[in-house]
Write a protein that holds these residues in place. Structure first.
Motif, PDB file in Angstrom:
ATOM      1  N   GLY A 829       0.775  -1.164  -0.032  1.00  0.00           N
ATOM      2  CA  GLY A 829       0.111  -0.036  -0.072  1.00  0.00           C
ATOM      3  C   GLY A 829       0.845   1.349  -0.049  1.00  0.00           C
ATOM      4  N   VAL A 830       1.872   1.266   0.657  1.00  0.00           N
ATOM      5  CA  VAL A 830       2.952   2.421   0.720  1.00  0.00           C
ATOM      6  C   VAL A 830       3.526   2.768  -0.625  1.00  0.00           C
ATOM      7  CG1 VAL A 830       5.121   3.158   1.695  1.00  0.00           C
ATOM      8  CG2 VAL A 830       3.323   2.276   3.156  1.00  0.00           C
ATOM      9  N   MET A 831       3.990   1.595  -1.427  1.00  0.00           N
ATOM     10  CA  MET A 831       4.565   1.534  -2.679  1.00  0.00           C
ATOM     11  C   MET A 831       3.426   2.107  -3.677  1.00  0.00           C
ATOM     12  SD  MET A 831       7.497   0.348  -2.684  1.00  0.00           S
ATOM     13  CE  MET A 831       7.700   1.288  -1.125  1.00  0.00           C
ATOM     14  N   ILE A 832       2.079   1.738  -3.385  1.00  0.00           N
ATOM     15  CA  ILE A 832       1.144   2.455  -4.311  1.00  0.00           C
ATOM     16  C   ILE A 832       0.866   3.739  -3.878  1.00  0.00           C
ATOM     17  CG2 ILE A 832      -1.463   2.399  -4.997  1.00  0.00           C
ATOM     18  CD1 ILE A 832      -1.378  -0.789  -4.365  1.00  0.00           C
ATOM     19  N   GLY A 833       0.800   4.195  -2.600  1.00  0.00           N
ATOM     20  CA  GLY A 833       0.602   5.694  -2.299  1.00  0.00           C
ATOM     21  C   GLY A 833       1.719   6.453  -2.852  1.00  0.00           C
ATOM     22  N   LEU A 834       3.244   5.950  -2.699  1.00  0.00           N
ATOM     23  CA  LEU A 834       4.208   6.596  -3.356  1.00  0.00           C
ATOM     24  C   LEU A 834       4.082   6.991  -4.793  1.00  0.00           C
ATOM     25  CD1 LEU A 834       7.053   7.583  -2.691  1.00  0.00           C
ATOM     26  CD2 LEU A 834       7.848   5.657  -3.026  1.00  0.00           C
ATOM     27  N   ALA A 835       3.764   5.889  -5.693  1.00  0.00           N
ATOM     28  CA  ALA A 835       3.595   6.005  -7.130  1.00  0.00           C
ATOM     29  C   ALA A 835       2.453   6.987  -7.291  1.00  0.00           C
ATOM     30  CB  ALA A 835       3.392   4.818  -7.468  1.00  0.00           C
ATOM     31  N   GLU A 836       1.467   7.092  -6.487  1.00  0.00           N
ATOM     32  CA  GLU A 836       0.264   7.890  -6.773  1.00  0.00           C
ATOM     33  C   GLU A 836       0.492   9.400  -6.608  1.00  0.00           C
ATOM     34  OE1 GLU A 836      -2.612  10.746  -5.744  1.00  0.00           O
ATOM     35  OE2 GLU A 836      -1.529   9.792  -4.444  1.00  0.00           O
ATOM     36  N   GLU A 837       1.603   9.520  -5.502  1.00  0.00           N
ATOM     37  CA  GLU A 837       1.841  10.960  -5.013  1.00  0.00           C
ATOM     38  C   GLU A 837       3.025  11.488  -6.249  1.00  0.00           C
ATOM     39  OE1 GLU A 837       4.508  13.184  -1.621  1.00  0.00           O
ATOM     40  OE2 GLU A 837       3.732  11.192  -1.306  1.00  0.00           O
ATOM     41  N   LYS A 838       3.948  10.474  -6.609  1.00  0.00           N
ATOM     42  CA  LYS A 838       5.019  11.068  -7.396  1.00  0.00           C
ATOM     43  C   LYS A 838       4.543  11.321  -8.611  1.00  0.00           C
ATOM     44  CE  LYS A 838       9.163   9.393  -5.098  1.00  0.00           C
ATOM     45  NZ  LYS A 838      10.034  10.327  -5.724  1.00  0.00           N
ATOM     46  N   GLY A 839       3.672  10.176  -9.079  1.00  0.00           N
ATOM     47  CA  GLY A 839       3.239  10.348 -10.662  1.00  0.00           C
ATOM     48  C   GLY A 839       2.161  11.534 -10.821  1.00  0.00           C
ATOM     49  N   ARG A 840       1.421  11.926  -9.981  1.00  0.00           N
ATOM     50  CA  ARG A 840       0.180  12.920  -9.959  1.00  0.00           C
ATOM     51  C   ARG A 840       0.953  14.352  -9.665  1.00  0.00           C
ATOM     52  NH1 ARG A 840      -4.918   9.668  -7.807  1.00  0.00           N
ATOM     53  NH2 ARG A 840      -5.726   8.980  -9.710  1.00  0.00           N
ATOM     54  N   ALA A 841       2.197  14.325  -9.005  1.00  0.00           N
ATOM     55  CA  ALA A 841       3.087  15.446  -8.933  1.00  0.00           C
ATOM     56  C   ALA A 841       3.548  15.914 -10.387  1.00  0.00           C
ATOM     57  CB  ALA A 841       4.250  15.189  -8.036  1.00  0.00           C
ATOM     58  N   VAL A 842       3.454  14.927 -11.302  1.00  0.00           N
ATOM     59  CA  VAL A 842       4.082  15.268 -12.722  1.00  0.00           C
ATOM     60  C   VAL A 842       2.912  15.443 -13.736  1.00  0.00           C
ATOM     61  CG1 VAL A 842       5.321  14.250 -14.790  1.00  0.00           C
ATOM     62  CG2 VAL A 842       6.294  13.962 -12.445  1.00  0.00           C
ATOM     63  N   LYS A 843       1.768  14.522 -13.327  1.00  0.00           N
ATOM     64  CA  LYS A 843       0.558  14.702 -14.105  1.00  0.00           C
ATOM     65  C   LYS A 843      -0.646  14.593 -13.473  1.00  0.00           C
ATOM     66  CE  LYS A 843       2.287  12.652 -18.679  1.00  0.00           C
ATOM     67  NZ  LYS A 843       2.255  11.471 -19.369  1.00  0.00           N
ATOM     68  N   ALA A 844      -1.274  15.845 -12.994  1.00  0.00           N
ATOM     69  CA  ALA A 844      -2.187  15.806 -11.907  1.00  0.00           C
ATOM     70  C   ALA A 844      -3.427  14.898 -12.327  1.00  0.00           C
ATOM     71  CB  ALA A 844      -2.836  17.165 -11.687  1.00  0.00           C
ATOM     72  N   ASP A 845      -3.736  14.597 -13.480  1.00  0.00           N
ATOM     73  CA  ASP A 845      -4.881  13.853 -14.242  1.00  0.00           C
ATOM     74  C   ASP A 845      -4.388  12.314 -14.264  1.00  0.00           C
ATOM     75  OD1 ASP A 845      -3.499  14.586 -16.235  1.00  0.00           O
ATOM     76  OD2 ASP A 845      -5.372  15.217 -17.282  1.00  0.00           O
ATOM     77  N   LEU A 846      -3.235  11.756 -13.987  1.00  0.00           N
ATOM     78  CA  LEU A 846      -2.910  10.685 -14.287  1.00  0.00           C
ATOM     79  C   LEU A 846      -3.953   9.530 -13.865  1.00  0.00           C
ATOM     80  CD1 LEU A 846      -0.045   9.291 -15.339  1.00  0.00           C
ATOM     81  CD2 LEU A 846       0.470   9.047 -13.042  1.00  0.00           C
ATOM     82  N   HIS A 847      -4.164   8.634 -14.783  1.00  0.00           N
ATOM     83  CA  HIS A 847      -5.131   7.639 -14.401  1.00  0.00           C
ATOM     84  C   HIS A 847      -4.465   6.441 -13.903  1.00  0.00           C
ATOM     85  CE1 HIS A 847      -9.704   6.896 -14.936  1.00  0.00           C
ATOM     86  NE2 HIS A 847      -9.227   5.824 -15.492  1.00  0.00           N
ATOM     87  N   LEU A 848      -5.166   5.984 -12.611  1.00  0.00           N
ATOM     88  CA  LEU A 848      -4.618   5.031 -12.024  1.00  0.00           C
ATOM     89  C   LEU A 848      -5.531   3.661 -11.606  1.00  0.00           C
ATOM     90  CD1 LEU A 848      -2.446   7.083  -9.404  1.00  0.00           C
ATOM     91  CD2 LEU A 848      -1.584   6.334 -11.311  1.00  0.00           C
ATOM     92  N   GLY A 849      -5.199   2.559 -11.730  1.00  0.00           N
ATOM     93  CA  GLY A 849      -5.819   1.554 -11.096  1.00  0.00           C
ATOM     94  C   GLY A 849      -5.052   0.298 -11.029  1.00  0.00           C
ATOM     95  N   ILE A 850      -5.691  -0.658 -10.409  1.00  0.00           N
ATOM     96  CA  ILE A 850      -4.924  -2.047 -10.291  1.00  0.00           C
ATOM     97  C   ILE A 850      -5.513  -3.076 -11.369  1.00  0.00           C
ATOM     98  CG2 ILE A 850      -4.489  -1.439  -8.033  1.00  0.00           C
ATOM     99  CD1 ILE A 850      -6.343  -3.675  -7.031  1.00  0.00           C
ATOM    100  N   CYS A 851      -4.772  -4.104 -11.540  1.00  0.00           N
ATOM    101  CA  CYS A 851      -5.326  -5.109 -12.274  1.00  0.00           C
ATOM    102  C   CYS A 851      -4.950  -6.351 -11.909  1.00  0.00           C
ATOM    103  CB  CYS A 851      -4.708  -5.061 -13.923  1.00  0.00           C
ATOM    104  SG  CYS A 851      -3.015  -5.201 -13.945  1.00  0.00           S
ATOM    105  N   GLY A 852      -4.232  -6.813 -10.663  1.00  0.00           N
ATOM    106  CA  GLY A 852      -3.865  -8.047  -9.908  1.00  0.00           C
ATOM    107  C   GLY A 852      -5.224  -8.623  -9.469  1.00  0.00           C
ATOM    108  N   GLU A 853      -5.067  -9.836  -8.985  1.00  0.00           N
ATOM    109  CA  GLU A 853      -6.489 -10.457  -8.416  1.00  0.00           C
ATOM    110  C   GLU A 853      -6.852  -9.535  -7.112  1.00  0.00           C
ATOM    111  OE1 GLU A 853      -8.192 -13.171  -9.294  1.00  0.00           O
ATOM    112  OE2 GLU A 853      -7.270 -12.524 -10.971  1.00  0.00           O
ATOM    113  N   HIS A 854      -6.160  -8.998  -6.712  1.00  0.00           N
ATOM    114  CA  HIS A 854      -6.813  -8.021  -5.637  1.00  0.00           C
ATOM    115  C   HIS A 854      -7.665  -7.023  -5.732  1.00  0.00           C
ATOM    116  CE1 HIS A 854      -2.223  -8.959  -4.421  1.00  0.00           C
ATOM    117  NE2 HIS A 854      -2.763  -9.172  -3.126  1.00  0.00           N
TER     118      HIS A 854
END
Length: 895
Positions: A829-854
């Protein structure tokens, strides 16, 4: 101030109420609520020992906290004064029941003891006081059997052997036909057997009996069946921390024809229909109903026999449902024409019933849509998607027997007679139907793996029915046409079956068939469609602020599916395809042969030539997917697995067959197989690493996608195609592959005169990708978290091998959840949160989701919503549950 451990209820008042479930458990809290105003129902008085004592009991090594004995003595005295009888009185004894009750209902999983307080002297006093010797001795034999088994561990079958032998000698079949003398003989033999088993006389002191029973109930919190039940129902022991013990004055349904016992549901727990569903046994105790020992009658029998009692219990049904705003499961006893309420709780129900009740109660303005959405567990929706019998096959099938439709759905399998057999056959890959006289709580593991359950006795409120409904397992109960003729044989409707023979049961109609009947999948319609539309409304309207401070609107549910699976995904309500795996397409001929030739090629030219043969076939695949989408978004993942999965040459025979197929020598195959073989292929030459080494592979796939999209556009078909690059660990990989893909798309546009554009995104599957998400986001239009690999690399657990130790981790609570089933919030969860924070710092509307069995796990979905993801993607059959879980995450976050 000393800690309070014991709480009184009765005589129109109580020291607790329904808000105290974490302290008094569900049973104790609801008894207190029923006893006091405004309900003021006829509840026998008693007291509840709190869940805090259960926790202390285990902390202290199965010893009680200081002061508990004095507090229990005080409240026992109050109970005696209120009820006007004394425990152990030789002339007019108070008898009590000792019952379990956790904060979350676990029907039948923990222990109960009735008629406590009887001994050799008080049984005579009870017989004289009631002028009913048969009743007194029947109560005493029940108490010895229950206490001996539950509190002292004497095998239940040893008691049953004695009662069966006495019945056989007396020439009777039913327990109710036993005379006083028969019962006295049974009691004497019970005591004799007990002394032989335990090396001491059956306890005569009621105080010793009471504390033995209290200890047994606390001890049952950690019995095997309760532990299994909590695991199967995802009951968190850190939240539901133990059981309370309720000691309550006994009232008796076995005092003759004006007495009886019943279990009632304010609505039908199988179908959800709004009608009073209750079962009643004349001259019986409650355990006879719930244990399935005798098959009860419909409540209409009580209406005919004692109309005033029926009217009273019907009124109470309405009052309790109006108070709790939910379907109620009630137990009651009639003692010589007087009604007593022994329990109420929110009733267990099937998935179909849960949905229907939720929809109906909204229409009745009893609850809101949001409350309705929280009433149904996401995994209950699976029950609405279970297969049903094929209509044509069912029409020609002839039922052998018909009984009570206790839990809906179709089940077909081989007959087994014990829970252990069911588990063993399931491990061997066989589907089974568990056929029993009645089930007991100890059968929980076998019931879980069975395709269906068939019992010869018991009703819709028996243990088999209640547990089956909770599991969503088809169940037919009380089938008198089921006759056990031997250890491994049974007759059903006069036809003999052996262990391993096939039967089919319909839990919706109660019919039993002596043959295999094929099944068909269910679909989303009716009440379920209405219910899930509310879930979609809630998710679509959601607005939240992410941990990084960005505003995100909506929360979509997509599916992991290819062309053949897409229609099913859309029938179940998927908004699009979040993961279309292209590797599955390469396993089909003639693509597989061309792809294998490409793999063994030594030059770029040879590889391109073989890929050229695949290109039109891939284009056809992608066109089919785009057409099936009907304009919905589809994210196509380029080739992900290592190449060795396509070259099967582990043995000389396989190598020779592949060499012959591809027209090369065995030496060529063995050499290439050796080159492809890796120590850890999941961290090896796969995904985007293939594209860096052999760019022509991804270039061919991208060209096929572009040409398929152009074809669809030319035909006027809507399209929303996105391209996803797997296994990215550095922005440089994505930068290079994106440039190659865009060059291919540009060439297709130039050749065909189109102006196609595609979103190109990256999977985030490794900690380094999450840590450098700001760099990757420069070249990505979206992120999709591959949580299977992200979990694997964050934990350092191989998902192919972790099964060897995960059970030990869970049993010893080194981990509280299987991280491949439920997302690890503190690490992944921390890894996902880190990627969300860093990715949207570059592109505020960056579309995010998961596709694993979770993506289909409710707890993981809630975490994804909390972290600010735009969507989850899961397998088609998990889409309805994910739609609901997403809505529940929204509602809970707004509270």
């Amino acid at each position: 101030m000393a800690t309070k451990y014991v709480y009184f209820f009765g005589n129109g008042d109580a020291e607790g109420d329904e808000s105290m479930r974490p302290i008094l458990g569900g049973k104790g809290a609801n008894l207190a609520q029923m006893a006091k105003a405004p309900l003021s129902l006829p509840v026998p008085p008693g007291f509840t020992i709190s869940i805090d004592v259960c926790q202390e009991y285990y902390k202290l090594g199965k010893k009680y906290p200081a002061g508990l004995d004095a507090e229990v003595a005080k409240y026992l005295n109050k109970l005696e004064t209120t009820f006007g009888k004394k425990l152990g009185d030789e002339n007019d004894p108070l008898l009590v029941s000792v019952r379990s009750g956790a904060a979350e209902s676990m029907p039948g999983m923990m222990d109960t003891i009735l008629n406590l307080g009887l001994n050799d002297k008080s049984v005579v006093g009870l017989a004289n006081k009631t002028n009913n010797p048969r009743f007194a001795w029947d109560a005493y034999r029940r108490f010895i059997q229950m206490y001996g088994n539950v509190a002292m561990g004497v095998d239940h079958d040893k008691f049953e052997e004695i009662i069966s032998s006495v019945k056989a000698k007396a020439g009777v079949k039913e327990d109710t036909e036993l005379t006083t003398e028969n019962l006295q003989e049974i009691v004497a033999k019970y005591k004799e057997m007990y002394k032989k088993e335990k090396g001491e006389d059956f306890p005569q002191d009621p105080q010793v009996q009471m504390w033995g029973a209290i200890g047994a109930v606390f001890g049952s919190w950690m019995n095997e069946r309760a532990i299994i039940y909590r695991k199967l129902n995802n009951i968190d022991e850190n939240v539901i921390k133990g059981t309370a013990v309720t000691v309550m004055a006994m009232v008796f349904g076995n005092m003759g024809e004006t007495s009886g016992t019943g279990v009632a549901f304010s609505r039908d727990p199988s179908t959800g229909e709004n009608h009073f569903m209750a079962e009643y046994l004349i001259n019986a105790q409650g355990e006879d109903v719930v244990a399935g020992i005798r098959t009860p009658m419909d409540i209409s029998a009580l209406e005919k026999q004692q109309p005033e009692i029926f009217k009273e219990i019907s009124t109470i049904r309405d009052r309790l449902e109006a108070h709790y705003h939910d379907m109620q499961d009630m137990e009651f006893t009639v003692q010589e024409g007087k009604l007593f309420m022994l329990q109420c709780r929110n009733g267990k129900r099937t998935g179909p019933a849960a949905v229907k009740m939720a929809v109906d109660m909204v229409a009745e303005k009893m609850i809101t849509k949001e409350e309705a959405l929280l009433r149904v567990k996401p995994d209950q929706l699976d029950q609405l998607l279970h297969p049903q019998f094929e209509a044509k096959a069912l029409k020609s099938a002839k039922p052998l027997a018909s009984a009570l439709n206790a839990s809906p759905g179709a089940g077909c399998g081989e007959i087994v007679f014990t829970a252990d057999e069911a588990v063993a056959e399931d491990k061997a890959g066989k589907k089974v139907i568990l056929v029993r006289k009645e089930t007991s709580p100890d059968d929980i593991a076998g019931m879980y793996v069975a395709q269906g359950i068939l019992t010869s006795t018991g009703g819709r409120t028996s243990h088999a029915a209640v547990v089956a409904r909770g599991m969503g397992t088809p169940c037919v109960c009380g089938c008198s046409d089921v006759v056990f003729t031997g250890k491994d044989t049974v007759t059903i409707g006069g036809k003999e079956f052996k262990k391993g023979d096939y039967i089919s049961i319909d839990g919706s109609t109660g019919k039993v068939y002596g043959e295999v009947i094929p099944v068909t999948p269910a679909s989303v319609s009716g009440d379920l469609e209405t219910f899930l539309s509310w879930a979609d409304e809630v998710r679509n309207a959601s607005v939240r602020t992410t941990p990084s401070g960005k505003t995100v609107k909506g929360f979509d549910v997509l599916a992991n599916a290819e062309q053949n699976e897409a229609p099913q995904a859309f029938r179940f309500g998927a908004a699009g395809i979040g993961l279309c795996r292209t590797e599955h397409m390469f396993f089909e001929e003639p693509k597989l042969t061309s792809f294998q030739k490409m793999i063994i090629s030594d030059t770029t030219e040879e590889r391109k030539a073989n890929l050229a043969a695949i290109l039109p076939l891939q284009q056809k695949d992608f066109y089919g997917i785009i057409k099936t989408m009907e304009g919905r978004a589809v994210t196509i993942r380029l080739l992900d697995p290592p190449l060795n999965e396509f070259v099967q040459a582990e043995t000389p025979e396989l190598a020779a067959a592949l060499a012959k197929k591809l027209g090369v020598s065995v030496e060529v195959i063995n050499k290439k197989y050796s080159e492809l073989n890796e120590h850890n292929p999941m961290l090896g030459h796969r995904g985007c690493r293939l594209a860096i080494t052999y760019p022509e592979i991804y270039e061919t796939q991208v060209e096929a996608i572009a040409r398929a999209t152009a074809q669809a556009e030319k035909e006027g078909l809507k399209h929303d195609v996105r391209i996803m690059i797997p296994n990215v660990t550095t922005f440089a990989e994505l930068k290079q592959i994106r440039a190659q893909a865009e060059a291919v798309i540009a060439n297709v546009n130039k050749e065909l005169g189109t102006s196609l554009k595609f979103q190109i995104g990256s999977m985030i599957e490794f900690p380094r990708a999450a840590a450098t998400a700001n760099q990757i986001a420069e070249y990505a239009d979206f992120f999709s978290f591959g949580t299977n690999d992200l979990t694997q690399t964050t934990f350092g657990f191989s998902r192919d091998d972790y099964s060897k130790f995960i059970d030990s981790y869970l049993d010893q609570k080194v981990l509280l959840q299987d991280p491949f089933k439920t997302l690890d919030e503190d690490g992944v969860g921390v890894m996902i949160g880190l990627a969300e924070e860093k990715g949207r710092a570059v592109k505020a509307d960056l579309h995010l989701g998961i596709c694993g069995e979770h993506g289909g796990d409710p707890a993981s979905i809630a975490l994804c919503y909390k972290l600010g993801l735009n969507y989850v993607s899961c397998s088609p059959f998990r889409v309805p549950a994910a739609r609901l879980a997403g809505a529940q995450a929204v509602i809970k976050s707004n509270k």
